[in-house]
Enzyme design. Structure first.
Site, mmCIF file in Angstrom:
data_model
loop_
_atom_site.group_PDB
_atom_site.id
_atom_site.type_symbol
_atom_site.label_atom_id
_atom_site.label_comp_id
_atom_site.label_asym_id
_atom_site.label_seq_id
_atom_site.Cartn_x
_atom_site.Cartn_y
_atom_site.Cartn_z
ATOM 1 N N PHE A 71 0.865 -1.183 0.000
ATOM 2 C CA PHE A 71 0.000 0.000 0.000
ATOM 3 C C PHE A 71 0.900 1.230 0.000
ATOM 4 O O PHE A 71 2.073 1.158 0.360
ATOM 5 C CB PHE A 71 -0.879 -0.007 1.262
ATOM 6 C CG PHE A 71 -2.358 -0.050 0.999
ATOM 7 C CD1 PHE A 71 -2.924 -1.028 0.203
ATOM 8 C CD2 PHE A 71 -3.208 0.892 1.588
ATOM 9 C CE1 PHE A 71 -4.302 -1.076 -0.004
ATOM 10 C CE2 PHE A 71 -4.590 0.852 1.386
ATOM 11 C CZ PHE A 71 -5.130 -0.125 0.586
ATOM 12 N N GLN A 96 -8.021 14.458 4.520
ATOM 13 C CA GLN A 96 -7.339 13.697 3.465
ATOM 14 C C GLN A 96 -8.180 13.512 2.200
ATOM 15 O O GLN A 96 -9.338 13.111 2.276
ATOM 16 C CB GLN A 96 -6.980 12.305 3.989
ATOM 17 C CG GLN A 96 -6.279 11.433 2.956
ATOM 18 C CD GLN A 96 -5.708 10.169 3.570
ATOM 19 O OE1 GLN A 96 -6.441 9.261 3.943
ATOM 20 N NE2 GLN A 96 -4.398 10.117 3.697
ATOM 21 N N HIS A 109 -8.343 11.148 -0.839
ATOM 22 C CA HIS A 109 -7.848 9.877 -1.378
ATOM 23 C C HIS A 109 -7.673 10.091 -2.874
ATOM 24 O O HIS A 109 -8.560 10.642 -3.528
ATOM 25 C CB HIS A 109 -8.877 8.785 -1.099
ATOM 26 C CG HIS A 109 -8.387 7.408 -1.381
ATOM 27 N ND1 HIS A 109 -8.124 6.968 -2.656
ATOM 28 C CD2 HIS A 109 -8.116 6.366 -0.552
ATOM 29 C CE1 HIS A 109 -7.703 5.718 -2.600
ATOM 30 N NE2 HIS A 109 -7.684 5.325 -1.331
ATOM 31 N N LEU A 164 -15.239 5.458 -3.349
ATOM 32 C CA LEU A 164 -13.827 5.074 -3.279
ATOM 33 C C LEU A 164 -13.437 3.969 -4.243
ATOM 34 O O LEU A 164 -14.175 3.012 -4.438
ATOM 35 C CB LEU A 164 -13.499 4.606 -1.861
ATOM 36 C CG LEU A 164 -12.000 4.496 -1.613
ATOM 37 C CD1 LEU A 164 -11.392 5.876 -1.423
ATOM 38 C CD2 LEU A 164 -11.703 3.642 -0.402
ATOM 39 N N GLU A 222 -7.118 1.726 -2.622
ATOM 40 C CA GLU A 222 -5.688 1.771 -2.922
ATOM 41 C C GLU A 222 -5.155 0.372 -3.219
ATOM 42 O O GLU A 222 -4.090 0.200 -3.802
ATOM 43 C CB GLU A 222 -4.981 2.352 -1.697
ATOM 44 C CG GLU A 222 -3.570 2.773 -1.925
ATOM 45 C CD GLU A 222 -3.076 3.681 -0.793
ATOM 46 O OE1 GLU A 222 -3.859 4.517 -0.298
ATOM 47 O OE2 GLU A 222 -1.916 3.544 -0.421
ATOM 48 N N ARG A 244 -0.678 9.143 -0.123
ATOM 49 C CA ARG A 244 -1.890 9.659 -0.762
ATOM 50 C C ARG A 244 -1.825 11.139 -1.103
ATOM 51 O O ARG A 244 -2.337 11.565 -2.145
ATOM 52 C CB ARG A 244 -3.076 9.440 0.176
ATOM 53 C CG ARG A 244 -3.410 7.982 0.280
ATOM 54 C CD ARG A 244 -4.479 7.716 1.280
ATOM 55 N NE ARG A 244 -4.823 6.300 1.182
ATOM 56 C CZ ARG A 244 -5.676 5.686 1.957
ATOM 57 N NH1 ARG A 244 -6.287 6.343 2.912
ATOM 58 N NH2 ARG A 244 -5.943 4.413 1.789
ATOM 59 N N HIS A 288 -11.850 11.777 1.983
ATOM 60 C CA HIS A 288 -11.877 10.400 2.457
ATOM 61 C C HIS A 288 -11.735 10.253 3.968
ATOM 62 O O HIS A 288 -12.389 9.425 4.586
ATOM 63 C CB HIS A 288 -10.741 9.649 1.759
ATOM 64 C CG HIS A 288 -10.659 8.203 2.106
ATOM 65 N ND1 HIS A 288 -11.719 7.350 1.929
ATOM 66 C CD2 HIS A 288 -9.643 7.454 2.620
ATOM 67 C CE1 HIS A 288 -11.364 6.121 2.318
ATOM 68 N NE2 HIS A 288 -10.125 6.178 2.757
ATOM 69 N N ARG A 323 -2.569 10.400 6.545
ATOM 70 C CA ARG A 323 -2.624 9.014 7.014
ATOM 71 C C ARG A 323 -2.179 8.060 5.913
ATOM 72 O O ARG A 323 -2.565 8.222 4.751
ATOM 73 C CB ARG A 323 -4.057 8.659 7.411
ATOM 74 C CG ARG A 323 -4.234 7.182 7.740
ATOM 75 C CD ARG A 323 -5.651 6.874 8.169
ATOM 76 N NE ARG A 323 -6.609 6.922 7.095
ATOM 77 C CZ ARG A 323 -7.000 5.865 6.367
ATOM 78 N NH1 ARG A 323 -6.469 4.670 6.574
ATOM 79 N NH2 ARG A 323 -7.897 6.002 5.430
#
Ligand code: FAD
Length: 602
Positions: free
Chosen positions: A127, A240, A242, A256, A259, A317, A382, A417
């Site tokens: 990730f 955040q 995404h 979404l 990822e 991200r 996100h 994050r």
């Protein structure tokens, strides 16, 4: 004031996502009488929507030959601090990275069934921002398995569950939080909880933006109730984006795209077909040399991860979101204003096994077969890194009796994050919050409920039903979303933020005169009237903090202050706290990282 039901507990947990349920388990195992309240049905929180996996350095995948540095809490620590642009609370990160593996293995003991390696270990996937494969997963339905497992465990311990109950105010006795007030969504009847300790686990807030991966529940109720009760909030500007939300069809925009797609080898291309993440201008100095520099190396990485570096699509991200934004702004976007994300080269069998939800999502919602065609994606709101400030060891907020864990709390993720770190966050700190709330509950008696506070909240809730004319809460919500999307989005400027602030203040004035038709039974308009007031205040604090932080770091990208300011802002969090009717915002020095941890970065 009308009659209402009253319930007494040692520990009340508000929120039944992963953080709330893990807190319930801990408090119940400590011998407390525990109840959990949730706005929707049990099991329908954001946690259930989580796809890619839960990050914990189990080290199952990347060091079989012993020739590489094995995965460890220390490597996870370094990745998380770097990903958070060093705004994280180092102690929270240390606790988190050390305890995450135990919490994942414990889930297995509770009955969770993870994907497996050929040797029978829990399978881990790559990730963004994680040096090693570290995302323990169940296909792309990890959250579903986690919530199912925690729910079974919690219910088996004997707890009370209040579903479809909305808490709207925390009740105080002096400085201490002693209860909570709310209503049943179905009947509109009021309900009061008296509790020795309360754990807030209400998740994040994305609904004040137009395009978001969050569900209708993400309206900032919890963070604002804590603020109103006097709790300090931390780094609220850090929201955040995404990098990959759906773009097309229009009604699906913002949903979404995990990822996990990039983790499994998904390639980003612009409208001209260029694999733009290889452009050196998108590579931050901090990560230079750590990612594949040619498409050939990225291709080899798919089958040989030991001897090749990760593709740059797996940068954190904030970095990937900014790159996509730039590509589109500079005229190299896809047909519907995003970029292309292609996983089709991995073959239909692999995709359907590893990314079944993504396959179904695009098939059902967009008539796109991702085993043959690319997806169109664009950044979507996100996650909220900011939130209620907590003590790293105990999850205590700055208000006695009130604890917070999960997405509503802040400090762990800094300015950005890393994917997968939230699911382990909710396990690690959910447990700690439940344990420490229980310890606190054993030292105090039930507090005194102040009827005046209840009467005030009742009046506040009922006003839109009793007023003959007024503003429609949905109109205000739509205007707020447009404002936040336009001015408090990925790229921010002082001019835009000031415009946003002015608009929010106008909307706040209008929201003093809301009108809702009908009565309290099954009335979504009435629920919206309370939620919009939570969202307006949350938005105001986000914008004020974004104005204050005059630098670019992680999720805060100021076009008028494009550089990182390590001298001042890199050493300060932003605290927001209620000061009478005002919001006081002030920088506060970050706790200094000890030398033993600094050494990990050398
Ligand atoms: P939530 O799960 O959001 O639960 C909040 C609870 O609070 C709910 O029960 C809600 O009903 C309740 N609540 C809220 N307000 C009130 C109120 N006023 N009164 C009563 N109850 C209230 N993270 C990862 O680590 N890995 C992933 O792969 C991943 N994928 C994701 C995919 C999607 C689509 C989304 C949206 C998020 C994803 N995340 C992922 C993030 C992660 O799922 C969340 O950050 C995390 O689950 C939050 O858990 P929580 O327990 O803090 O809150």
């Amino acid at each position: 004031m009308e009659n209402y039901e009253t319930y007494d507990y040692d520990v009340l947990v508000i929120g039944a996502g992963g953080a709330g349920l893990r807190a319930v388990i801990a408090a119940r195992e400590a011998g407390c009488r525990v109840a959990v309240v949730c706005k929707s049905l049990l099991g329908k929180a954001h946690t259930v929507m989580a796809e890619g996996g839960v990050a914990a350095a189990l080290g199952n995948m990347d060091q079989p030959d012993g020739t590489k540095e094995p995965d460890s809490w220390e490597v996870h620590f370094v990745d998380t601090m770097k990903g958070g642009a060093f705004l994280n609370n180092w102690r929270m990160v240390e606790i988190f990275t050390k305890e995450a593996p135990e919490r994942v293995l414990e889930l297995e003991q509770y009955g969770a069934v993870f994907d497996r390696t050929p040797d029978g270990l829990i399978a881990e996937r790559p990730f963004g921002g994680h040096k090693y494969r570290r995302l323990n997963h169940v296909g792309d339905r990890t959250g579903l398995e986690i919530i199912r497992t925690l729910q079974d465990k919690a219910v088996s311990l004997g707890i009370d569950v209040f579903m479809e109950v909305v808490i709207t105010r925390l009740l105080k006795d002096g400085d201490r939080v002693v209860g909570a007030f709310g209503y049943y969504r179905e009947s509109g009847n009021f309900i009061v909880f008296r509790a020795k300790a309360i754990v807030l686990a209400t998740g994040g807030w994305g609904r004040m933006y137009r395009y978001t991966s969050n569900s209708w529940e993400g309206t900032g109720d919890g963070v604002m109730m804590a603020f109103e009760a006097g709790a300090e909030l931390l780094d609220m500007e850090m929201v955040q984006f995404h990098p990959t939300g759906m773009v097309w069809p229009p009604g699906m925009r913002g949903i979404l795209v995990t990822e996990g797609v990039r983790g499994e080898g998904g390639i980003l291309r612009n409208g001209k077909g260029e694999r733009f993440m290889f452009n050196p201008k998108y590579m931050p100095e901090l990560y230079r040399g750590q990612f594949a520099e040619t498409e050939e190396e990225a291709e080899r990485w798919l089958t040989d991860k030991q001897n090749n570096r990760r593709p740059p699509e797996l940068l954190p991200r904030d970095v990937v979101s900014r790159a996509i934004y730039r590509e589109v702004e500079e005229g190299r976007g896809s047909e519907h204003g995003g970029v292309y994300l292609d996983i089709s080269h991995r073959g239909a069998d692999y995709i359907k096994r590893k990314l079944p939800s993504m396959y179904e999502q695009f098939h059902a919602l967009g008539d796109v077969d991702i085993t043959k065609q690319p997806m169109e994606v664009y950044p979507t709101i996100h996650y909220t890194m900011g939130g209620v400030k907590v003590d790293p060891e105990t999850c205590a907020t700055t208000v006695p009796g009130l604890y917070a864990a999960g997405e509503v709390a802040a400090g762990l993720h800094g300015a950005n994050r890393l994917g997968g770190n939230s699911l382990s966050d909710i396990l690690v700190f959910g447990k700690r919050a439940g344990e420490h709330a229980a310890l606190y509950a054993k030292t105090v008696n039930l507090g005194k409920i102040d009827e005046q506070q209840i009467a005030e909240e009742e009046d506040y809730l009922l006003l839109p039903l009793e007023t003959k004319e007024g503003e429609n809460p949905y109109d205000i919500h739509r205007e707020l979303q447009e404002t936040m999307q336009k001015h408090a989005m990925i790229a921010r400027t002082e001019k835009g933020l000031l415009e946003a602030l002015e608009k929010i203040q106008e909307l706040q004035k209008r929201a003093e005169h809301l009108h809702v038709d009908g009565d309290r039974c099954f009335n979504p308009g009435w629920h919206a009237a309370r939620e919009i007031r939570f969202m307006l205040k949350t938005s105001e604090i986000i914008v004020r903090c974004a104005l204050e932080r005059k630098e670019s770091r992680g999720a805060q990208w100021r076009l008028d202050y494009p550089d990182r300011d390590d001298e001042f802002w890199g050493k300060h969090n932003l605290i927001a706290v209620k000061d009478g009717q005002h919001i006081k915002i002030e920088p506060r020095p970050l706790p200094e990282m000890p030398e033993r941890l600094k050494a990990l970065f050398k």
